[in-house]
Design a protein around this motif. Sequence first.
Motif, mmCIF file in Angstrom:
data_model
loop_
_atom_site.group_PDB
_atom_site.id
_atom_site.type_symbol
_atom_site.label_atom_id
_atom_site.label_comp_id
_atom_site.label_asym_id
_atom_site.label_seq_id
_atom_site.Cartn_x
_atom_site.Cartn_y
_atom_site.Cartn_z
ATOM 1 N N ALA A 38 0.835 -1.203 0.000
ATOM 2 C CA ALA A 38 0.000 0.000 0.000
ATOM 3 C C ALA A 38 0.872 1.255 0.000
ATOM 4 C CB ALA A 38 -0.917 0.001 1.220
ATOM 5 N N PRO A 39 0.335 2.355 -0.514
ATOM 6 C CA PRO A 39 1.086 3.617 -0.487
ATOM 7 C C PRO A 39 1.452 4.005 0.952
ATOM 8 C CG PRO A 39 -0.879 3.818 -1.857
ATOM 9 C CD PRO A 39 -0.974 2.498 -1.157
ATOM 10 N N GLU A 40 2.612 4.625 1.071
ATOM 11 C CA GLU A 40 3.127 4.980 2.395
ATOM 12 C C GLU A 40 2.137 5.791 3.215
ATOM 13 O OE1 GLU A 40 6.705 7.617 4.268
ATOM 14 O OE2 GLU A 40 7.245 6.237 2.640
ATOM 15 N N HIS A 41 1.450 6.759 2.613
ATOM 16 C CA HIS A 41 0.527 7.595 3.387
ATOM 17 C C HIS A 41 -0.648 6.778 3.928
ATOM 18 C CE1 HIS A 41 -1.317 7.882 -0.629
ATOM 19 N NE2 HIS A 41 -2.449 8.127 0.004
ATOM 20 N N ASP A 42 -1.097 5.767 3.186
ATOM 21 C CA ASP A 42 -2.186 4.914 3.672
ATOM 22 C C ASP A 42 -1.730 4.051 4.843
ATOM 23 O OD1 ASP A 42 -3.823 5.954 1.707
ATOM 24 O OD2 ASP A 42 -3.681 4.180 0.403
ATOM 25 N N VAL A 43 -0.527 3.495 4.706
ATOM 26 C CA VAL A 43 0.005 2.652 5.777
ATOM 27 C C VAL A 43 0.287 3.503 7.015
ATOM 28 C CG1 VAL A 43 1.893 1.105 6.474
ATOM 29 C CG2 VAL A 43 0.943 0.960 4.152
ATOM 30 N N ARG A 44 0.851 4.688 6.803
ATOM 31 C CA ARG A 44 1.136 5.575 7.940
ATOM 32 C C ARG A 44 -0.157 5.907 8.695
ATOM 33 N NH1 ARG A 44 5.447 8.428 9.168
ATOM 34 N NH2 ARG A 44 6.287 8.283 7.059
ATOM 35 N N ALA A 45 -1.213 6.228 7.972
ATOM 36 C CA ALA A 45 -2.498 6.549 8.614
ATOM 37 C C ALA A 45 -3.019 5.356 9.408
ATOM 38 C CB ALA A 45 -3.520 6.983 7.572
ATOM 39 N N ALA A 46 -2.920 4.165 8.849
ATOM 40 C CA ALA A 46 -3.373 2.961 9.556
ATOM 41 C C ALA A 46 -2.525 2.704 10.795
ATOM 42 C CB ALA A 46 -3.328 1.754 8.624
ATOM 43 N N LEU A 47 -1.219 2.902 10.671
ATOM 44 C CA LEU A 47 -0.333 2.690 11.828
ATOM 45 C C LEU A 47 -0.592 3.725 12.916
ATOM 46 C CD1 LEU A 47 3.025 1.757 10.051
ATOM 47 C CD2 LEU A 47 1.476 0.215 11.309
ATOM 48 N N LEU A 48 -0.865 4.958 12.533
ATOM 49 C CA LEU A 48 -1.152 5.989 13.538
ATOM 50 C C LEU A 48 -2.491 5.739 14.228
ATOM 51 C CD1 LEU A 48 0.275 9.153 11.770
ATOM 52 C CD2 LEU A 48 1.167 8.021 13.832
ATOM 53 N N ASP A 49 -3.384 4.985 13.597
ATOM 54 C CA ASP A 49 -4.608 4.549 14.284
ATOM 55 C C ASP A 49 -4.279 3.486 15.330
ATOM 56 O OD1 ASP A 49 -6.371 6.229 13.001
ATOM 57 O OD2 ASP A 49 -7.012 4.728 11.522
ATOM 58 N N VAL A 50 -3.227 2.725 15.087
ATOM 59 C CA VAL A 50 -2.779 1.707 16.043
ATOM 60 C C VAL A 50 -2.081 2.380 17.216
ATOM 61 C CG1 VAL A 50 -1.150 -0.215 16.371
ATOM 62 C CG2 VAL A 50 -2.597 -0.133 14.321
ATOM 63 N N CYS A 51 -1.171 3.295 16.905
ATOM 64 C CA CYS A 51 -0.374 3.983 17.933
ATOM 65 C C CYS A 51 -0.103 5.404 17.460
ATOM 66 C CB CYS A 51 0.945 3.231 18.151
ATOM 67 S SG CYS A 51 2.057 3.995 19.354
ATOM 68 N N ALA A 52 -0.366 6.380 18.301
ATOM 69 C CA ALA A 52 -0.261 7.790 17.919
ATOM 70 C C ALA A 52 1.166 8.310 17.820
ATOM 71 C CB ALA A 52 -1.059 8.654 18.902
ATOM 72 N N SER A 53 2.155 7.480 18.105
ATOM 73 C CA SER A 53 3.546 7.923 18.010
ATOM 74 C C SER A 53 3.996 7.952 16.555
ATOM 75 C CB SER A 53 4.462 6.992 18.808
ATOM 76 O OG SER A 53 5.823 7.251 18.483
ATOM 77 N N ARG A 54 4.356 9.133 16.077
ATOM 78 C CA ARG A 54 4.862 9.261 14.704
ATOM 79 C C ARG A 54 6.197 8.542 14.545
ATOM 80 N NH1 ARG A 54 4.067 15.587 14.723
ATOM 81 N NH2 ARG A 54 5.177 15.068 16.603
ATOM 82 N N GLU A 55 6.996 8.550 15.594
ATOM 83 C CA GLU A 55 8.297 7.860 15.548
ATOM 84 C C GLU A 55 8.098 6.354 15.387
ATOM 85 O OE1 GLU A 55 12.314 7.703 15.264
ATOM 86 O OE2 GLU A 55 11.147 9.546 15.454
ATOM 87 N N TRP A 56 7.160 5.791 16.139
ATOM 88 C CA TRP A 56 6.864 4.353 16.046
ATOM 89 C C TRP A 56 6.357 4.016 14.641
ATOM 90 C CZ3 TRP A 56 2.178 1.908 15.085
ATOM 91 C CH2 TRP A 56 2.149 0.524 15.310
ATOM 92 N N ALA A 57 5.415 4.794 14.129
ATOM 93 C CA ALA A 57 4.873 4.534 12.796
ATOM 94 C C ALA A 57 5.976 4.646 11.743
ATOM 95 C CB ALA A 57 3.730 5.499 12.488
ATOM 96 N N GLY A 58 6.817 5.655 11.874
ATOM 97 C CA GLY A 58 7.919 5.824 10.925
ATOM 98 C C GLY A 58 8.899 4.662 10.961
ATOM 99 N N ALA A 59 9.168 4.159 12.155
ATOM 100 C CA ALA A 59 10.079 3.019 12.284
ATOM 101 C C ALA A 59 9.496 1.779 11.609
ATOM 102 C CB ALA A 59 10.365 2.740 13.759
ATOM 103 N N LEU A 60 8.191 1.562 11.762
ATOM 104 C CA LEU A 60 7.575 0.400 11.110
ATOM 105 C C LEU A 60 7.557 0.570 9.593
ATOM 106 C CD1 LEU A 60 6.895 -0.434 14.003
ATOM 107 C CD2 LEU A 60 4.721 -1.253 13.110
ATOM 108 N N LEU A 61 7.305 1.768 9.123
ATOM 109 C CA LEU A 61 7.346 2.015 7.678
ATOM 110 C C LEU A 61 8.752 1.765 7.127
ATOM 111 C CD1 LEU A 61 5.155 5.199 7.355
ATOM 112 C CD2 LEU A 61 4.804 3.055 6.124
#
Length: 175
Positions: free
Chosen positions: A18-41
């Motif tokens: 999936a496009p990065e912005h879609d995955v980032r949005a889904a990950l931020l729904d899991v956890c609000a930490s931008r650093e955590w979402a960025g690390a998973l991406l």
Amino acid sequence: MTPSQPPPATVAAWLNSAPEHDVRAALLDVCASREWAGALLARRPYADLAGLLAASDEAMAELTAGDLAEAMSGHPPIGRPRPGDPSSAREQRGMAGASDSLKEEMLELNLAYQERFGHVFLICATGLSGEQMRDAARERIANSPDEEREIVRTELTKINRIRLKALADKETERA
């Protein structure tokens, strides 16, 4: 693999493609930490759910105190699930049938905890009764800020694992 588990290839397929912005949005729904979402991406692609969960655990372990505060900002107080959010209501189901006196006590503990630590009382509430959550709040309010920060990290790690599994299940159903 048990029959109820999706094949490993389909669990990670959406996350990897999936496009990065879609995955980032889904990950931020899991956890609000931008650093955590960025690390998973940054760690994509994932071979399977186990790899995703391991990456999540590693990313949580690396979060700073500020990152943890950002992650906690996405969680409502125990006893007050986010209106209209079925995940929040499901995670806090143990408080749904609690007596009015238990709900009042939990509110008071939430406020005392927040005054002491500067953030909501956070616990992986899935499967816990209202009494168990109350008892944990009573016990943890005596912790030092450093002890409590590491307990919160552990609780967030558990919550993120549950939410990532739910995300994987949802995306597998779409496939």
